[in-house]
Design a protein around this motif. Structure first.
Motif: not given
Length: 580
Positions: A489, A516-521, A525
């Motif tokens: 990420a 693609e990782a923003r807001g998810q990681v 983490d």
């Protein structure tokens, strides 16, 4: 080359000590041989109620040296030691020395992602490790091309110390976490050899052919860029601090020291492994730091000498048992790696009559290049240059020597200096300089900024090199960044230091996430992943996500700008914490 007679520290040099040393023209193995003949049945290293006597240490070291040579380890070959503090570390080191090979000590906190570097960079032939770390070695080795893989893996467990029943002195009340480490029995990796089996093979080594100027120790230290670099030390560069440390701190065969600074670290190596074979002192070994256990071991064994890092003292005095600590046996308390807070030093003096004698050194200087004489120590001070050592404060650009009180880079010239960085000729050449008006005298650039007072005592003010000092552990941001880039990420990462009330400094990662990782990681983490892929002391404890990292016109990340912004926020009280 003698140091000039007009150096200011010589006016305050302890009258009991020579200014320069007559260092023996022998090897480290000779020290152990002499100790085993002088005190064959005297405890040499004691661990959790089990004594390893000088005769036994020599016997096992010779047997393991024979085993190593049978595996194809020859003169000058590298052998990595990868284990916690334990008597087997000592035996393994002297076995490698007896085999005329080179010791590569590795931090046992390293993970497989990191350990591979200690196989490929020094061209390691064999590894001797603790059972709990054998799988790390196996994973790292399995990822390498066949030509770079290890020839041998020797594994030791706590049953080699505590016996098959793993008996621990019950009066020591060893904490549960350490009990779990001592009782664990991980499976032996395929192709590995057990410690007991190597000893039982009864293989005698060939003649000891090493000479004082042969390479014998290759501890790794990181620079401001790239991966860790090996510091080349010979028998001759190690002997000054082995001999000098015993003189400086009044250590003899009657002394008992506490071996808690990690043996893989240059300070723990010199004071916990190498110097005792010169002085004959007994070392009480602690596998890991625990303040309650430390207090009990000091009282039980009547420990007289303790070299540590200040955070250990801070932790010990914060213990609920602090008021009942029996430190009456301690005669010499020293350390470095971080500044000792003045309030703590004053409490030591007031409550226990102990002076904490701070010192200063680097892996490149085989531990100390400076130390405070216990009879005239100054607080939060690096001390005086040691035996035969000439240290100066110079302008980092012009190299002109600066007068007392002015801040510049500390440079040093002494008998304990390493011979260079392994496979890094350019870095070696950059590390040594000749000062104006002093031809023929090579000074090592420490990269640390400091000042010297009128009496020749040195004080640290800042670091020229990019380094984070977390509880005495040196963390090099570039190495952490290289590991963080492996996270799927992470698009970009810059590592800086943040203030910490206990550790002094801690590691902070400023990260740009992939789209693609923003807001998810999240921060948790990244921190959890880091603990799986790097030593705990290197892993970021703070994470800040940003849209972009500041860059120079050439595209380099401006880490200094981020560091300055962090310091400014801390100074304004926005999440800042006081330095310990």
């Amino acid at each position: 080359m003698p140091i000039p007679a007009d150096r200011p520290h010589l006016k305050h040099w302890p009258a009991r000590l020579p200014r320069e040393l007559a260092v023996p023209d022998t090897t480290l193995w000779f020290n152990l041989e002499v100790a085993a003949q002088r005190w064959p049945d005297k405890p040499a290293w004691s661990c959790l109620g089990h004594d390893w006597r000088w005769r036994e240490v020599r016997r096992q070291a010779e047997a393991l040296a024979g085993w190593l040579q049978a595996q194809g380890v020859g003169r000058g070959d590298r052998v990595a030691l990868f284990m916690q503090n334990c008597p087997q570390f000592v035996v393994a080191l002297y076995a490698v020395v007896r085999a005329d090979a080179v010791v590569v000590p590795v931090n046992p906190m390293n993970r497989a992602d990191e350990f591979g570097h200690y196989i490929t960079d020094p061209d390691t032939k064999a590894v001797i490790c603790g059972a709990e770390l054998a799988e790390v070695v196996r994973q790292a080795d399995a990822r390498l091309p066949e030509a770079q893989r290890l020839r041998a893996l020797l594994v030791t467990g706590w049953d080699d110390v505590l016996g098959p029943e793993r008996r621990i002195d019950p009066d020591l009340a060893v904490p549960p976490a350490m009990q779990a480490l001592l009782q664990a029995e991980p499976p032996l990796p395929e192709g590995a050899t057990r410690w007991a089996d190597a000893l039982a093979a009864g293989l005698a080594p060939g003649p000891h052919l090493a000479r004082p100027d042969d390479l014998v120790l290759l501890p790794y230290t990181s620079g401001t860029t790239g991966l860790p670099k090996g510091c080349m030390h010979t028998h001759r560069t190690l002997m000054p601090n082995i001999v000098g440390g015993s003189l400086w701190s009044h250590v003899g065969a009657e002394s008992v020291t506490l071996g808690v600074v990690p043996f893989f670290h240059i300070t723990g190596m010199v004071y916990g492994v190498l110097a005792p074979a010169w002085s004959g002192a007994t070392v009480v070994v602690m596998p890991r730091w625990d303040r309650v256990l430390a207090g009990r071991l000091i009282a039980r064994h009547r420990v007289s000498h303790w070299t540590c890092i200040p955070t250990m003292i801070i932790d010990l005095l914060a213990s609920p048992e602090a008021a009942s600590l029996d430190l009456s046996s301690l005669r010499f308390l020293s350390g470095g790696g971080a500044a000792m807070p003045q309030a703590v030093a004053e409490r030591l003096q007031r409550d226990f009559g102990l002076t904490f004698a701070e010192g200063y050194g680097l892996t490149e200087t085989a531990a100390p290049s400076h130390a405070n004489p216990p009879e005239r120590a100054k607080l939060q001070c690096l001390g005086l240059p040691l035996f035969g050592t000439d240290a100066r404060v110079v302008d980092p650009v012009t190299l002109a020597e600066l007068p007392a009180g002015e801040v510049g880079e500390i440079v040093t010239c002494g008998p304990m200096l390493f011979t260079g960085y392994w496979k890094h000729r350019a870095a070696t050449e950059a590390a040594f300089v000749e000062l104006p008006g002093m031809p023929g005298r090579r000074f090592f650039r420490t990269g640390d900024l400091g000042r010297m007072d009128e009496e020749g005592y040195f004080f640290l003010t800042d670091r020229l090199k990019r380094m984070i000092n977390a509880s005495g552990f040196k963390v090099w941001p570039s190495e952490v960044e290289l590991l963080l880039y492996r996270h799927p990420a992470v698009a970009e990462a810059c590592v800086i230091g943040a203030r910490d009330a206990y550790r002094g400094e801690t590691v902070k990662a400023v990260i740009v996430l992939r789209a693609e990782a923003r807001g998810q990681v999240g921060e948790a983490d990244i921190i959890a992943w880091a603990h799986e892929h790097m030593a705990a002391y290197k892993a970021p404890r703070q994470v800040e996500f940003v849209e972009t990292l500041p860059k120079s016109g050439t595209g380099k990340v401006m880490w200094r700008l981020l560091q300055d912004h962090q310091r400014a926020r801390e100074g304004e009280g926005e999440g800042g914490r006081e330095r310990a």
